[in-house]
Scaffold this active site. Structure first.
Site, PDB file in Angstrom:
ATOM      1  N   ASP A   7      -8.704   3.707  -2.090  1.00  0.00           N
ATOM      2  CA  ASP A   7      -9.823   3.703  -1.205  1.00  0.00           C
ATOM      3  C   ASP A   7     -11.037   4.249  -2.206  1.00  0.00           C
ATOM      4  O   ASP A   7     -11.745   5.995  -2.198  1.00  0.00           O
ATOM      5  CB  ASP A   7      -8.950   5.086  -0.171  1.00  0.00           C
ATOM      6  CG  ASP A   7      -8.111   4.684   0.662  1.00  0.00           C
ATOM      7  OD1 ASP A   7      -8.117   3.118   0.415  1.00  0.00           O
ATOM      8  OD2 ASP A   7      -7.184   5.437   1.455  1.00  0.00           O
TER       9      ASP A   7
ATOM     10  N   ASP B  93       0.815  -1.401   0.305  1.00  0.00           N
ATOM     11  CA  ASP B  93      -0.279   0.055   0.194  1.00  0.00           C
ATOM     12  C   ASP B  93       1.427   0.922  -0.208  1.00  0.00           C
ATOM     13  O   ASP B  93       2.300   1.313  -0.132  1.00  0.00           O
ATOM     14  CB  ASP B  93      -0.692  -0.005   1.243  1.00  0.00           C
ATOM     15  CG  ASP B  93      -1.288   0.320   1.490  1.00  0.00           C
ATOM     16  OD1 ASP B  93      -2.063   1.707  -0.168  1.00  0.00           O
ATOM     17  OD2 ASP B  93      -2.375   1.494   2.477  1.00  0.00           O
TER      18      ASP B  93
ATOM     19  N   GLU C 194       2.814   4.918  -3.977  1.00  0.00           N
ATOM     20  CA  GLU C 194       2.568   5.639  -5.029  1.00  0.00           C
ATOM     21  C   GLU C 194       4.061   6.825  -5.420  1.00  0.00           C
ATOM     22  O   GLU C 194       4.244   6.705  -6.556  1.00  0.00           O
ATOM     23  CB  GLU C 194       1.010   6.589  -4.910  1.00  0.00           C
ATOM     24  CG  GLU C 194      -0.082   5.995  -5.523  1.00  0.00           C
ATOM     25  CD  GLU C 194      -0.636   5.504  -3.748  1.00  0.00           C
ATOM     26  OE1 GLU C 194      -0.214   5.900  -2.906  1.00  0.00           O
ATOM     27  OE2 GLU C 194      -1.197   4.923  -4.435  1.00  0.00           O
TER      28      GLU C 194
HETATM   29  C1  GLC Z   1      -4.241   2.985   3.032  1.00  0.00           C
HETATM   30  C2  GLC Z   1      -5.369   1.758   2.271  1.00  0.00           C
HETATM   31  C3  GLC Z   1      -6.391   1.404   2.630  1.00  0.00           C
HETATM   32  C4  GLC Z   1      -5.399   1.089   4.115  1.00  0.00           C
HETATM   33  C5  GLC Z   1      -5.047   2.146   4.854  1.00  0.00           C
HETATM   34  C6  GLC Z   1      -4.524   2.157   6.101  1.00  0.00           C
HETATM   35  O1  GLC Z   1      -6.022   4.344   2.843  1.00  0.00           O
HETATM   36  O2  GLC Z   1      -5.498   2.573   0.884  1.00  0.00           O
HETATM   37  O3  GLC Z   1      -7.084   0.174   1.789  1.00  0.00           O
HETATM   38  O4  GLC Z   1      -6.495   0.556   4.856  1.00  0.00           O
HETATM   39  O5  GLC Z   1      -4.391   3.354   3.884  1.00  0.00           O
HETATM   40  O6  GLC Z   1      -2.831   1.179   6.035  1.00  0.00           O
END
Ligand code: GLC
Length: 752
Positions: free
Chosen positions: A465, A391, A394
């Protein structure tokens, strides 16, 4: 071949041309295989003074001296032409004062493009529909909009332009469908790039990048499937997944302790809901330090994964790239000692903030760093972790964006952030994939948020998200379909919606709509209403169970589609246009999809709706719920109470199914059932003696151990099932390949 000033054309195949401005090969992050000898590009003599003409067996290109191109197919039909008219933007530009006024009231003002180093402008003939471009918001057809390729973490609700021109992913590939032709363009450039698909003017579309060389592939073919096959031939295909990864995944930011996770797992078993994975979000770590665990709340991941595996459930953990800058923390110390982190222009390690606070960023452009990172996965796999969710890659940063001049030293070729940004997630996924493959040996299960073209070789993706909004449920369909047409076959959205609060009805409709989505995960954010299948009422629980069970039933079909994808690049979920290109009603069908070619899903995505219009393309379709046979080529009105997601099976299909699975352990699967949906309406006549045969229906089914790479050494079985009305027992089984010893002990057929 040089065909004009600063313009070269190579034929990769008869149908794929590479058009580029520099003859020096810089290496590509997406096209990793050596494309080998270019073949078959011939110069045509006598085309005219100012024109160079070249051809393959399939394509002819005419190039003006200034580099303007026209591409024809073998029928001498024009496929694609550079725009030669005046570029007259149809949009009114605001003055600075007007823009300021708009901003003051909180409006988002459409920002222009940064200066592009090059811009390719192509003519719009008027009948185009444009697909692809990865995860961009909106509907299937991208014509009329403009987009930015610059991987972005934006937590606002995902809406149409102009706010969301850039999303998490950069897949600079699109498909142009016209009434009599289709082609694809892949611009292999990792810098910030712009795709104006007829926003500025309805006369032309354009693409360009702020830096780097002009370098794009033109992919021709007869069908959208040909284009996707060509594109994935260049950038690679997703390897076969472990079978359990196609099961149901439960996630939340965050399950707070090992006890909570165990309790969750028990609930799945108590409520009789199939489930294969639970995801641990950032709070399982010690102060968000990657490759650690919180000693208080998750004292032993090993014990937890052991206990879960008794229940057939696997653990997946999140890993972010931002590494906590803290002396004494092994990742920071080792990275600092070896120079593994990105640096600022002065040569100091660059710091920004992410979840752990002060953080540094690994330089994934370096093979050494990727190996180091990949080796860390051992810490997790040794504790029984079965997959890694990447995650914030980017990369996301909380103290403003990373400056463009941050240096990624690589192994021998330093690059700046502005070049690396769009491939940062791709390279992190590659590091993770390679590390898992080396240390775990099973087929790596990686999920990523950010990616670039070609990431499908290493990772699955989810759309980031979203929110618990009906509009986001609606959008999840074109988003997944466009990702699929962009070479990403294993995709999913957060079921129920991530941000905002879901409702029982929305969750119910979402599990129905996502029932066949290759990545099948319910995930939600902190501070939102819980959305596990049982948290609402009995009706919602029953609907969740019903559709999760349906998903498990068709698991072998989904797995077959993954196998097919490794050969063709065709996604698991397909827009109707992929199989019914001649039928214009399918071109912009945003609210239905095909699973492979046999199942059509028409989910209800409107609050309160208890019926919907369904478009059925030509042929006979069997209503999955009522077994009614409907002749397609028309719209029908289907009643859809809350527990019904309209589903249709194409007559003539054979669907392999497993029965009664609650978790996926391929070694225990001994029986296969084949559902046969006859072409003929005379169901009872199928096995009768007197009927004349109309059709033979065939289906190829793939089977292996579902876990590791033994199939690469021939350890798999390929069955061909043939149903014929002639034969007295209907079914014939032919082994096309026999190499896996776990052959089914029982294969039975049911006529539907
Ligand atoms: C980001 C991710 C989400 C995750 C959060 C905490 O927003 O896109 O899926 O739950 O971070 O790690």
């Amino acid at each position: 071949m040089k065909i004009g000033e600063n313009i070269y054309i190579d034929a990769i195949t008869d149908r794929i041309l590479r058009i580029h401005s520099s003859d020096t090969k810089t290496g590509s992050f997406a096209v990793e295989e050596d494309l080998g000898l270019k073949r078959g590009l011939r110069e045509i003599t006598g085309a005219g003074k100012s024109v160079t003409a070249v051809e393959t067996d399939y394509l002819t290109v005419y190039a003006e001296k200034d580099g303007t191109l026209k591409i024809y197919d073998k029928r001498q039909k024009i496929l694609c032409a550079d725009y030669e008219g005046e570029q007259e933007p149809e949009i009114q530009k605001l003055s600075e004062e007007e823009s300021e006024q708009m901003r003051q009231e909180g409006h988002v003002v459409h920002a222009g493009e940064d200066d592009c180093k090059f811009r390719v402008v192509k003519k719009l003939f008027g009948d185009e529909v444009i697909y692809g471009l990865g995860d961009k918001t909106g509907f299937l057809n991208k014509k009329g909009y403009d987009y930015i390729m610059w991987n972005s973490d934006n937590p606002d609700p995902q809406v149409e332009n102009p706010t969301f021109r850039a999303m998490y992913k950069s897949i600079p590939f699109f498909i142009v469908l016209r009434e009599e032709s289709v082609y694809g363009i892949f611009m292999d450039n990792t810098y910030k790039s712009y795709f104006d698909m007829g926003f500025e003017s309805s006369q032309y579309y354009s693409f360009g990048a702020v830096e780097g060389e002009l370098d794009y592939y033109f992919i021709a073919g007869d069908t959208i499937a040909d284009i996707v096959e060509g594109y994935t031939g260049l950038t690679g295909r997703a390897p076969l997944p472990q079978m359990w990864t196609l099961g149901y995944h439960q996630s939340r930011w965050s399950y707070a302790s090992a006890e909570e996770v165990l309790c969750l797992a028990k609930n799945f078993r108590t409520y009789g809901i199939p489930c294969d994975a639970i995801h641990l979000d950032i709070d399982y770590m010690d102060h968000f330090k990657v490759f650690t665990n919180n000693e208080e709340t998750f004292p032993s991941l090993e014990k937890l994964s052991d206990e879960l595996s008794q229940m057939g459930i696997k653990l997946v953990t999140i890993i972010d790239p931002g590494t906590k800058a803290e002396e004494g923390y092994h990742m920071y110390d080792e990275g600092m000692e070896n120079g593994y982190f990105a640096k600022d222009a002065e040569g100091n390690v660059y710091h920004n903030a992410v979840w752990p606070g002060d953080s540094v960023f690994p330089d994934f452009t370096s093979k050494k760093v990727r190996e180091w990172w990949g080796n860390q996965t051992k810490i997790l796999t040794e504790q029984g972790i079965r997959g890694i969710w990447n995650d914030m890659n980017e990369p996301a940063s909380f103290k403003g964006p990373l400056p463009e001049d941050i240096v990624f030293s690589g192994d021998d070729l330093p690059r700046l952030h502005k070049e690396v940004h769009n491939v940062y997630g791709h390279l992190m996924a590659k590091a993770t994939y390679e590390g898992l493959k080396k240390h775990d040996g099973r087929r790596p299960f990686v999920i990523t948020r950010a990616c670039y073209s070609g990431s499908q070789k290493y990772t699955t993706v989810w759309t980031g998200d979203n929110q618990s909004l009906w509009a986001h449920l609606q959008m999840s369909i074109p988003q997944m379909l466009n990702l699929g047409m962009s070479g990403m076959p294993i995709v999913g959205t957060d079921i129920g919606g991530f941000g905002a609060h879901t409702t029982p009805e929305l969750l119910s409709r979402w599990i129905e709509a996502a029932c066949f989505s290759p990545l099948f995960r319910n995930h939600s954010a902190k501070d939102t209403r819980r959305q596990e299948p049982w948290v609402f009422d009995k009706e919602t629980l029953d609907i969740n169970r019903k559709y999760i069970e349906l998903r498990y039933k068709y698991l072998p079909y989904l797995y077959d589609l993954c196998y097919e994808e490794t050969k063709t690049g065709l996604p698991v979920l397909r827009p109707l246009v992929m199989h019914y290109q001649q039928d214009k009603n399918t071109w912009e069908c945003n609210d239905e999809y095909l699973v492979g070619s046999c199942i059509l899903v028409a989910p209800v995505t409107q609050q309160g709706a208890r019926e919907r219009m369904v478009y059925l393309p030509e042929g006979i379709w069997v209503d999955y719920w009522t077994r009614e046979r409907i002749t397609g080529g028309c719209y029908i009105l289907k009643e859809a109470p809350l527990n019904i997601c309209p589903l249709y099976v194409k007559a003539g299909s054979i669907l392999p199914v497993y029965e009664g699975l609650h978790s996926i352990e391929p070694e225990h699967i001994k029986a296969l059932t084949l559902e046969y949906y006859p072409e003929s309406t005379k169901k009872t006549a199928i096995f009768g003696r007197k009927q004349e045969v109309q059709e033979e229906c065939r289906y190829v089914h793939y089977q292996d151990n579902g876990i590791d790479f033994a199939y690469e050494n021939g350890e798999y079985n390929l069955y061909e099932f043939i149903f014929s009305e002639k034969r007295s027992n209907g079914l014939k089984v032919k082994m096309l390949h026999e190499g896996f010893e776990g052959k089914y002990q029982d294969i039975k057929a049911v006529v539907c």
